[in-house]
Each structure stands twice: as C-alpha cells, then as structure tokens.
Design a protein around this motif. Structure first.
Motif, PDB file in Angstrom:
ATOM      1  N   CYS A 134       0.840  -1.217   0.000  1.00  0.00           N
ATOM      2  CA  CYS A 134       0.000   0.000   0.000  1.00  0.00           C
ATOM      3  C   CYS A 134       0.868   1.257   0.000  1.00  0.00           C
ATOM      4  CB  CYS A 134      -0.944  -0.009   1.196  1.00  0.00           C
ATOM      5  SG  CYS A 134      -2.180  -1.299   1.086  1.00  0.00           S
ATOM      6  N   LEU A 179      -6.435   1.229   1.835  1.00  0.00           N
ATOM      7  CA  LEU A 179      -6.409   2.072   0.630  1.00  0.00           C
ATOM      8  C   LEU A 179      -7.598   3.031   0.530  1.00  0.00           C
ATOM      9  CD1 LEU A 179      -5.000  -0.453  -2.005  1.00  0.00           C
ATOM     10  CD2 LEU A 179      -3.828   1.556  -1.065  1.00  0.00           C
ATOM     11  N   LEU A 230      -6.599  -4.626   2.761  1.00  0.00           N
ATOM     12  CA  LEU A 230      -6.230  -3.747   1.634  1.00  0.00           C
ATOM     13  C   LEU A 230      -7.307  -2.673   1.426  1.00  0.00           C
ATOM     14  CD1 LEU A 230      -4.777  -6.340  -0.922  1.00  0.00           C
ATOM     15  CD2 LEU A 230      -3.494  -4.687   0.461  1.00  0.00           C
TER      16      LEU A 230
END
Ligand SMILES: NC(=O)c1ccc[n+]([C@@H]2O[C@H](COP(=O)([O-])OP(=O)(O)OC[C@H]3O[C@@H](n4cnc5c(N)ncnc54)[C@H](OP(=O)(O)O)[C@@H]3O)[C@@H](O)[C@H]2O)c1
Length: 253
Positions: free
Chosen positions: A69, A122, A118
């Motif tokens: 990330c 994000l 994730l």
C-alpha cells in the motif's frame, strides 16, 4: 466504475482470472498493476503485456500488505481502483483435518484478511480520487457452499457480506463497490487440472466486462448468475446436489 483512465491494482493478477482482467483493462486504456507471490509468473505476465506494472507480494502477510500500500500510494498517486482477486482453494475433510492451523489459516488470510485489510488501508486514498472503485472477486460458492471446500466457501460468503456492508457505508462517496461472483471457471484454482470443467476463461471475462459496462454491481455468470436470483430452498438444494456429485466422483475424499 469508469471504463478507462483508471489506475488499478489487481491482486493475484499474474495468472487466471486476474491476468485476463488485467489484459482487458489494459486494452481499454487503464494503467494496471498486478501482484502475486511468484516472481516468475509476474515476469511472464510482463513479457506478454509490457505495459503492466508488477510487484511481488504475499497478500497473506500483513507486512507485505502494508509495504504494498505504501509503495502504491507513493509510485501511483492516481491509484483509484482496487480489485481483490487473489485467492486459493483447499479441499478439507473436517474429520481428517490435522491440527496444522497455519495451513488452514492460510486460506482465510488470503481470501478474507487480505481484501479487508487492503480495502481499509487504501480507502482513505481512494475516496480522495475523482472516481474510485473496489471490486471484490468472491464466488458463486458464497451463496451455496462447496461442502468439500468448507473454509473456502466460508471465506467467500464472508467477503460477500463484507462487500454488502462496504457498499452501504460508501453510498454517497465517489467509490463504487462491485462484487464479481465467478462460477467454476477453467483456471489453475486449487491446482492445475481441478477446474477444467469450468466456463472458458475468455467467455467468462467477456460476460463480466459486458456487465461492468452496464453498470452492474453484483456480477454473476452462468450458474452464479442464477444463484443470485435463487430462493433459499434452491440454494440449499444446489449445495446438496454439488456435494452428492462430488462424493460420487471422489469416493476416497
Ligand atoms: N476459477 C474458478 O472456478 C473460480 C470460481 C469462483 C471464484 N474464483 C475466484 O477468482 C479468483 C482468481 O482465481 P483463479 O481462478 O484465477 O485462480 P488462479 O489461476 O489460481 O489464480 C490465483 C492468483 O492468485 C495469486 N495468489 C494466490 N495466493 C496469493 C497470495 N498469498 N498473495 C498474492 N497473490 C496470491 C496467484 O499467484 P501466486 O500463486 O504467484 O501468488 C494467482 O495469480 C480467486 O479469488 C478465486 O477464489 C475462481
């Protein structure tokens, strides 16, 4: 989701469904980054599609996810779409499962921990983009489990549920939440040769892209499309039929 002009991360994008998506998104004028564990598969994908960006990353590993990330946001500030596609499938006879928890947990870490982590990591970046999208690749087995793959089926049902909550929480933001529920598709899922009975990969991907163009947010194909509209009784019957068929074909399971 926009058809072109996106910057997209596809996890598990060096083979199978992820690579087929990567190819279509590249053709449509998107920037595409793929990640996976095997450097050689990523190199093969890059040789075939030189515009691809690649990164070795084991999405089961928390540190790898954090580094991925940070790298994405630094190197691709326009990143606006996350496709959670990486997945594995294990056959598990619960009566013969030994106590190797790390082995069983791996499937949960890849199929469920990774897409959630994730997404959460994000999202702050995605909501700042003019248009964003999170695409979760679950399975028709999220709706009716494959009894021989009980952990797999449970991770996909959990991802389906998470996706529903995510969609409602993100209503009114610029981030679209899309779920793709593949039926059996002919890829190397579970190991080479196990999904040869599935839908041809290109036909499946054609169907998914047509649905994306129509703006659909829960995308099935073939059996999984029918399951999206099935009753609870029909889903229970489908699970039973699949289990009976599996046991006939695999008496030693
Ligand atoms: N094929 C089907 O019948 C079917 C049906 C329903 C749903 N799905 C779902 O579709 C998705 C794609 O599967 P597929 O059929 O394309 O299978 P596949 O051909 O086996 O591809 C899976 C990809 O995920 C990557 N991957 C696996 N574990 C990873 C990890 N820990 N970190 C990073 N990447 C990882 C693999 O690369 P590395 O091994 O190099 O890491 C591979 O590129 C999965 O989520 C699967 O559950 C497939």
């Amino acid at each position: 989701m926009l058809q072109s002009g996106n910057t997209i991360l596809i996890t598990g994008g060096a083979s199978g469904i992820g690579l087929a998506f990567a190819e279509r998104f590249l053709e449509a004028g998107n920037q595409v980054i793929v990640c996976g564990r095997r450097a050689e598969k990523l190199e093969e994908a890059k040789a075939k599609f030189p515009a691809l960006h690649t990164r070795v990353c084991d999405v089961a590993n928390e540190q790898d996810r954090l580094e991925l990330c940070d790298w994405l946001v630094r190197e691709f500030p326009n990143l606006n779409a996350l496709i959670n596609n990486a997945g594995i499938q294990q056959w598990v006879n619960v009566l013969r499962a030994d106590d190797d928890w790390a082995h069983f947990h791996q499937e949960i870490a890849i199929n469920f921990d990774a897409p959630i982590h994730l997404t959460l990591r994000l999202l702050p970046h995605l909501v700042k983009q003019p248009h964003g999208a999170i695409v979760n690749v679950s399975s028709g087995l999220a709706l009716a489990p494959a009894t021989w793959a009980p952990i797999y089926s449970a991770t996909k049902a959990a991802l389906h549920s998470f996706t529903q909550s995510l969609r409602l929480q993100l209503e009114g933001t610029n981030v679209d939440v899309i779920e793709i529920l593949p039926p059996a598709v002919n890829t190397d899922l579970g190991g080479p040769g196990l999904h040869t009975f599935g839908a041809p990969l290109n036909e499946f991907v054609d169907g998914v892209f047509a649905s994306l163009e129509r703006g659909e947010i829960e995308i099935g194909y073939g059996d999984s499309e029918r399951r999206l509209h099935a009753s609870r009784e029909e889903l229970a019957e489908a699970a039973q039929q699949m289990w009976m068929g599996f046991r006939k074909r695999n008496p030693e399971f």
